[in-house]
Design a protein around this motif. Structure first.
Motif, PDB file in Angstrom:
ATOM      1  N   ILE A  17       0.840  -1.206   0.000  1.00 38.05           N
ATOM      2  CA  ILE A  17       0.000   0.000   0.000  1.00 38.05           C
ATOM      3  C   ILE A  17       0.871   1.250   0.000  1.00 38.05           C
ATOM      4  CG2 ILE A  17      -1.651   1.344   1.371  1.00 38.05           C
ATOM      5  CD1 ILE A  17      -2.806  -1.397   2.313  1.00 38.05           C
ATOM      6  N   ILE A  18       1.836   1.306   0.887  1.00 37.52           N
ATOM      7  CA  ILE A  18       2.719   2.477   0.973  1.00 37.52           C
ATOM      8  C   ILE A  18       3.558   2.597  -0.291  1.00 37.52           C
ATOM      9  CG2 ILE A  18       4.677   3.499   2.204  1.00 37.52           C
ATOM     10  CD1 ILE A  18       1.936   3.757   3.611  1.00 37.52           C
ATOM     11  N   GLY A  19       4.032   1.480  -0.835  1.00 40.44           N
ATOM     12  CA  GLY A  19       4.794   1.522  -2.082  1.00 40.44           C
ATOM     13  C   GLY A  19       3.995   2.140  -3.215  1.00 40.44           C
ATOM     14  N   ALA A  20       2.759   1.707  -3.360  1.00 40.05           N
ATOM     15  CA  ALA A  20       1.907   2.244  -4.424  1.00 40.05           C
ATOM     16  C   ALA A  20       1.576   3.716  -4.178  1.00 40.05           C
ATOM     17  CB  ALA A  20       0.623   1.424  -4.526  1.00 40.05           C
ATOM     18  N   LEU A  21       1.286   4.059  -2.936  1.00 35.53           N
ATOM     19  CA  LEU A  21       0.976   5.457  -2.626  1.00 35.53           C
ATOM     20  C   LEU A  21       2.176   6.373  -2.854  1.00 35.53           C
ATOM     21  CD1 LEU A  21      -1.154   5.131   0.646  1.00 35.53           C
ATOM     22  CD2 LEU A  21      -1.953   5.833  -1.617  1.00 35.53           C
ATOM     23  N   SER A  22       3.357   5.926  -2.437  1.00 30.52           N
ATOM     24  CA  SER A  22       4.531   6.795  -2.586  1.00 30.52           C
ATOM     25  C   SER A  22       4.931   6.957  -4.046  1.00 30.52           C
ATOM     26  CB  SER A  22       5.706   6.279  -1.760  1.00 30.52           C
ATOM     27  OG  SER A  22       6.311   5.153  -2.342  1.00 30.52           O
ATOM     28  N   ASP A  23       4.593   5.995  -4.891  1.00 29.67           N
ATOM     29  CA  ASP A  23       4.864   6.138  -6.323  1.00 29.67           C
ATOM     30  C   ASP A  23       3.972   7.205  -6.952  1.00 29.67           C
ATOM     31  OD1 ASP A  23       6.827   4.225  -6.315  1.00 29.67           O
ATOM     32  OD2 ASP A  23       5.547   2.615  -7.074  1.00 29.67           O
ATOM     33  N   LYS A  24       2.804   7.423  -6.377  1.00 29.72           N
ATOM     34  CA  LYS A  24       1.832   8.345  -6.977  1.00 29.72           C
ATOM     35  C   LYS A  24       1.712   9.682  -6.241  1.00 29.72           C
ATOM     36  CE  LYS A  24      -0.920   4.478  -8.675  1.00 29.72           C
ATOM     37  NZ  LYS A  24      -0.125   4.268  -9.801  1.00 29.72           N
ATOM     38  N   THR A  25       2.404   9.812  -5.097  1.00 26.00           N
ATOM     39  CA  THR A  25       2.323  11.035  -4.312  1.00 26.00           C
ATOM     40  C   THR A  25       3.294  12.077  -4.863  1.00 26.00           C
ATOM     41  OG1 THR A  25       1.758   9.810  -2.320  1.00 26.00           O
ATOM     42  CG2 THR A  25       2.670  11.998  -1.995  1.00 26.00           C
ATOM     43  N   TRP A  26       2.918  13.327  -4.814  1.00 23.54           N
ATOM     44  CA  TRP A  26       3.851  14.400  -5.137  1.00 23.54           C
ATOM     45  C   TRP A  26       3.515  15.621  -4.304  1.00 23.54           C
ATOM     46  CZ3 TRP A  26       8.469  14.811  -6.799  1.00 23.54           C
ATOM     47  CH2 TRP A  26       8.986  16.085  -7.042  1.00 23.54           C
ATOM     48  N   HIS A  27       4.514  16.150  -3.629  1.00 22.11           N
ATOM     49  CA  HIS A  27       4.393  17.383  -2.861  1.00 22.11           C
ATOM     50  C   HIS A  27       5.445  18.342  -3.398  1.00 22.11           C
ATOM     51  CE1 HIS A  27       4.842  20.148   0.538  1.00 22.11           C
ATOM     52  NE2 HIS A  27       3.587  19.833   0.819  1.00 22.11           N
ATOM     53  N   ARG A  79       7.227  20.654  -2.143  1.00 22.85           N
ATOM     54  CA  ARG A  79       8.416  20.862  -1.316  1.00 22.85           C
ATOM     55  C   ARG A  79       9.097  19.555  -0.931  1.00 22.85           C
ATOM     56  NH1 ARG A  79       8.934  23.941   4.467  1.00 22.85           N
ATOM     57  NH2 ARG A  79      11.173  23.621   4.640  1.00 22.85           N
ATOM     58  N   TRP A  80       8.336  18.525  -0.600  1.00 24.68           N
ATOM     59  CA  TRP A  80       8.878  17.284  -0.055  1.00 24.68           C
ATOM     60  C   TRP A  80       9.088  16.198  -1.095  1.00 24.68           C
ATOM     61  CZ3 TRP A  80      10.691  17.874   4.650  1.00 24.68           C
ATOM     62  CH2 TRP A  80      10.130  18.856   5.460  1.00 24.68           C
ATOM     63  N   GLY A  81       8.560  16.357  -2.293  1.00 26.55           N
ATOM     64  CA  GLY A  81       8.693  15.307  -3.307  1.00 26.55           C
ATOM     65  C   GLY A  81       7.691  14.196  -3.066  1.00 26.55           C
ATOM     66  N   ARG A  82       8.030  13.015  -3.551  1.00 28.88           N
ATOM     67  CA  ARG A  82       7.052  11.933  -3.419  1.00 28.88           C
ATOM     68  C   ARG A  82       7.381  10.927  -2.327  1.00 28.88           C
ATOM     69  NH1 ARG A  82       7.495   8.058  -8.650  1.00 28.88           N
ATOM     70  NH2 ARG A  82       9.707   7.587  -8.513  1.00 28.88           N
ATOM     71  N   ARG A  83       8.595  10.882  -1.828  1.00 27.69           N
ATOM     72  CA  ARG A  83       8.965   9.877  -0.830  1.00 27.69           C
ATOM     73  C   ARG A  83       9.098  10.433   0.584  1.00 27.69           C
ATOM     74  NH1 ARG A  83       8.272   5.569  -4.276  1.00 27.69           N
ATOM     75  NH2 ARG A  83       9.566   5.804  -6.105  1.00 27.69           N
ATOM     76  N   LYS A  84       9.569  11.656   0.720  1.00 26.06           N
ATOM     77  CA  LYS A  84       9.895  12.207   2.040  1.00 26.06           C
ATOM     78  C   LYS A  84       8.721  12.296   3.008  1.00 26.06           C
ATOM     79  CE  LYS A  84      13.906  14.653   0.321  1.00 26.06           C
ATOM     80  NZ  LYS A  84      14.442  15.946  -0.075  1.00 26.06           N
ATOM     81  N   PRO A  85       7.491  12.566   2.571  1.00 26.27           N
ATOM     82  CA  PRO A  85       6.392  12.561   3.560  1.00 26.27           C
ATOM     83  C   PRO A  85       6.242  11.206   4.263  1.00 26.27           C
ATOM     84  CG  PRO A  85       5.660  13.629   1.551  1.00 26.27           C
ATOM     85  CD  PRO A  85       7.019  13.041   1.262  1.00 26.27           C
ATOM     86  N   TYR A  86       6.522  10.132   3.543  1.00 23.65           N
ATOM     87  CA  TYR A  86       6.423   8.792   4.133  1.00 23.65           C
ATOM     88  C   TYR A  86       7.564   8.533   5.109  1.00 23.65           C
ATOM     89  CZ  TYR A  86       2.801   8.243   0.712  1.00 23.65           C
ATOM     90  OH  TYR A  86       1.656   8.426  -0.016  1.00 23.65           O
ATOM     91  N   PHE A  87       8.773   9.064   4.803  1.00 23.38           N
ATOM     92  CA  PHE A  87       9.882   8.941   5.754  1.00 23.38           C
ATOM     93  C   PHE A  87       9.499   9.593   7.070  1.00 23.38           C
ATOM     94  CE2 PHE A  87      13.168   9.820   2.122  1.00 23.38           C
ATOM     95  CZ  PHE A  87      12.785   8.676   1.463  1.00 23.38           C
TER      96      PHE A  87
END
Length: 177
Positions: A64-74, A76-84
C-alpha cells in the motif's frame, strides 16, 4: 528522459544514513519484543502468535505504501519524504512507549504501530535511492544501504547488553551471560 545529476560520495552517504535508524528500529523490534512479552506474562505458546503482528503488518503496509509513494507528489517534499517523516514519527512514538507497556495487548498493539512505521519509512526509502542516483552510482548507493542496514541491526542487538550497563539500577538487573 532527463539525466540525473552525478552526486558526490558524501551526498550519497548522507542520503543513506536514515537506513541506520530504520534498521536500528527493526533490530530492537526483533530482539527486544520477546523479553517485554515475557515480562508482561505471556506464556511461551502465545509469543509466536504475538510476534506475527510484525510480519502480517508488513505484508499489508508495504504494498500500500509503495503504491501510494509512487503516486504522491508534494512541491516541497517530493514523493517519498512525507512517508519517511510519518514512518519515523510512528516508530519513535512506539519505541518510546514500548517499555512502558502495561499489558500484553498494549505491547502487541505497539508492535503493530512500530512495524507499520518501519515499513512506511523503509519501502519509500529504498525507492528514494534509485530515484536520485544515476545508473553508474546506484551500486554505490545500494552498498551504502547495505552497510547502514547491517550497522543498525548490529548496534540494536548490542544495545540490549550495553544499555543495562550504562543505566545500572534503572533497568532492573544486569544481563547474565
Amino acid at each position: 528522459m532527463m539525466q540525473k545529476p552525478t552526486l558526490r560520495f558524501w551526498q550519497i552517504l548522507h542520503m543513506n544514513v536514515g537506513f541506520f535508524g530504520i534498521q536500528y528500529s527493526f533490530g530492537l523490534q526483533q530482539s527486544a519484543v520477546n523479553p517485554i512479552y515475557d515480562f508482561l506474562g505471556a506464556s511461551p505458546d502465545e509469543i509466536p502468535l504475538l510476534n506475527l503482528a510484525g510480519p502480517v503488518t508488513g505484508l499489508v503496509v508495504q504494498p500500500i505504501i509503495g503504491a501510494l509513494s509512487d503516486k504522491t507528489w508534494h512541491p516541497r517534499w517530493g514523493r517519498r519524504k512525507p512517508y519517511f517523516l510519518i514512518g519515523a514519527l510512528l516508530c519513535s512514538l512506539a519505541l518510546i512507549a514500548f517499555p512502558f507497556s502495561s499489558s500484553l495487548w498494549m505491547a502487541a498493539g505497539l508492535l503493530w504501530i512500530l512495524d507499520a512505521g518501519n515499513n512506511m519509512a523503509m519501502e519509500p526509502y529504498r525507492a528514494f535511492v534509485a530515484d536520485k542516483l544515476n545508473d553508474e552510482q546506484r551500486p554505490l548507493g545500494f552498498q551504502m544501504q547495505s552497510f547502514f542496514t547491517g550497522f543498525g541491526q548490529t548496534l540494536a542487538n548490542l544495545s540490549l547488553f550495553i544499555f543495562p550497563l550504562i543505566i545500572v539500577g534503572k533497568t532492573g538487573s544486569l544481563p547474565t551471560w
